[in-house]
Design an enzyme around this catalytic site. Structure first.
Site, PDB file in Angstrom:
ATOM      1  N   TYR A   1       0.866  -1.178   0.000  1.00 29.13           N
ATOM      2  CA  TYR A   1       0.000   0.000   0.000  1.00 29.13           C
ATOM      3  C   TYR A   1       0.907   1.234   0.000  1.00 29.13           C
ATOM      4  O   TYR A   1       1.550   1.531   1.001  1.00 29.13           O
ATOM      5  CB  TYR A   1      -0.896  -0.047   1.233  1.00 29.13           C
ATOM      6  CG  TYR A   1      -1.939   1.043   1.360  1.00 29.13           C
ATOM      7  CD1 TYR A   1      -2.075   2.057   0.417  1.00 29.13           C
ATOM      8  CD2 TYR A   1      -2.809   1.044   2.445  1.00 29.13           C
ATOM      9  CE1 TYR A   1      -3.038   3.038   0.549  1.00 29.13           C
ATOM     10  CE2 TYR A   1      -3.782   2.030   2.588  1.00 29.13           C
ATOM     11  CZ  TYR A   1      -3.887   3.028   1.644  1.00 29.13           C
ATOM     12  OH  TYR A   1      -4.835   4.009   1.783  1.00 29.13           O
TER      13      TYR A   1
ATOM     14  N   LYS B   1      -1.058  -1.027  -4.145  1.00 26.12           N
ATOM     15  CA  LYS B   1      -2.231  -0.163  -4.027  1.00 26.12           C
ATOM     16  C   LYS B   1      -1.712   1.256  -4.207  1.00 26.12           C
ATOM     17  O   LYS B   1      -1.043   1.810  -3.342  1.00 26.12           O
ATOM     18  CB  LYS B   1      -2.919  -0.327  -2.673  1.00 26.12           C
ATOM     19  CG  LYS B   1      -4.148   0.556  -2.499  1.00 26.12           C
ATOM     20  CD  LYS B   1      -4.771   0.373  -1.126  1.00 26.12           C
ATOM     21  CE  LYS B   1      -5.901   1.376  -0.904  1.00 26.12           C
ATOM     22  NZ  LYS B   1      -6.442   1.292   0.478  1.00 26.12           N
TER      23      LYS B   1
ATOM     24  N   VAL C   1      -9.066  -0.665  -5.308  1.00 21.00           N
ATOM     25  CA  VAL C   1      -9.358  -0.881  -3.886  1.00 21.00           C
ATOM     26  C   VAL C   1     -10.266   0.267  -3.475  1.00 21.00           C
ATOM     27  O   VAL C   1      -9.834   1.416  -3.365  1.00 21.00           O
ATOM     28  CB  VAL C   1      -8.076  -0.904  -3.032  1.00 21.00           C
ATOM     29  CG1 VAL C   1      -8.424  -1.039  -1.552  1.00 21.00           C
ATOM     30  CG2 VAL C   1      -7.181  -2.062  -3.461  1.00 21.00           C
TER      31      VAL C   1
END
Length: 302
Positions: free
Chosen positions: A137, A165, A207
């Protein structure tokens, strides 16, 4: 290693609480079933939206085991790891694997502004400790640590580090990643208000946050873009934008839980120190949600 593709719509789901601050697994199940029916491609537990920092170890375990049982292998269940120490991150990965998770989403070390070298070492330690596939992330805006392309070059020596992400809020980063790594690193947009643009530029998935309240519309945008039906996707995205902006806000949890109430798949209960919205801000958010619900678009077949 559990095989799945880092592609499609992956809701970062909220954690449901009862009025007396216990896990509300009944309402949580209602929401997860709505996500499945809409055609999402995975479920992500324990992110910021999931209020993970307020959950006990036992509550996290209960949530993971309940979700894995409810999903029953139909789509992957991904666990977010956001820990302060490398030891705790490794332990969280081991627990996730034991509890039946399919993959991990990983933040850099929390509360310590690690150097590039320390950040890479942190991710490497977890990658070596688990067979689960990992999505890094990358959110320097909120978490103050950027995972650069040079850092990814080192991390991609580990086969189970497979996706990012992408939350740098710089759309051009998608092209840089694709130019440097090709298909070796899958890209999932992590910012709701940049999702369609990211998908058009080659992101593999989304996401998502407002998907928690509007799963069908979110999946429709993804599927229509991937089918090249840009005009139809754009019409839905333009309707969605005022709602998506509720995700890029410090009170995103309260905002999205209010939206879940409006669509019948959640409650407003949050865990202290978070509190429900008050006053003018509450009225503002409720009016955006009410307008969105009233003007909800027809979803074309895809």
């Amino acid at each position: 290693m559990t095989k799945f593709e880092w592609k499609g719509v992956m809701p970062a789901v909220t954690t449901k609480f009862t009025a007396d601050d216990q896990l509300d697994l009944e309402m949580f199940s209602v929401n997860i079933n709505a996500q499945k029916e809409a055609g999402v491609h995975a479920i992500i537990l324990g992110g910021t939206l999931g209020e993970a920092s307020t959950l006990s170890v036992d509550e996290k375990r209960e949530l993971v085991e309940h979700t894995v049982a409810l999903i029953n292998g139909e789509i992957p269940v991904i666990i977010n790891i956001a820990e302060q120490t490398t030891r705790d991150a490794v332990k969280a990965a081991e627990n996730a694997e034991k509890q039946g998770a399919s993959g991990l989403m990983m933040l850099p070390p929390m509360r310590y502004n690690a150097t590039d070298y320390e950040t890479v070492a942190y991710f490497e330690a977890v990658a070596k400790s688990t067979s689960l596939p990992i999505m890094i992330y990358n959110n320097p805006v909120d978490y103050k640590i950027e995972v650069t392309l040079d850092m990814f070059e080192k991390l991609l020596r580990y086969n189970n580090i497979q996706a990012v992400k992408e939350s740098t809020r710089d759309i051009t980063n998608i092209t840089r990643i694709k130019n440097r790594f090709g298909d070796r690193l899958n890209i999932l947009c992590g910012v709701d208000t940049l999702a369609m643009e990211s998908l058009i530029m080659g992101a593999d998935g989304w996401v998502a946050g407002l998907v928690c309240a509007f799963p069908r519309e979110t999946v429709a945008i993804y599927e229509l873009v991937k089918a090249g039906r840009i005009k139809e996707a754009t019409d839905i995205y333009r309707w969605f934008m005022p709602l998506l902006e509720l995700d890029i806000n410090p009170q995103l949890v309260q905002n999205i839980k209010l939206a879940e109430v409006a669509t019948g798949i959640g409650t407003e209960n949050v865990r202290l120190p978070r509190m429900p919205l008050q006053g003018e801000e509450r009225d503002r958010v409720l009016s955006i949600i009410a307008e969105g619900v009233k003007t909800r678009p027809e979803i074309p077949e895809f």
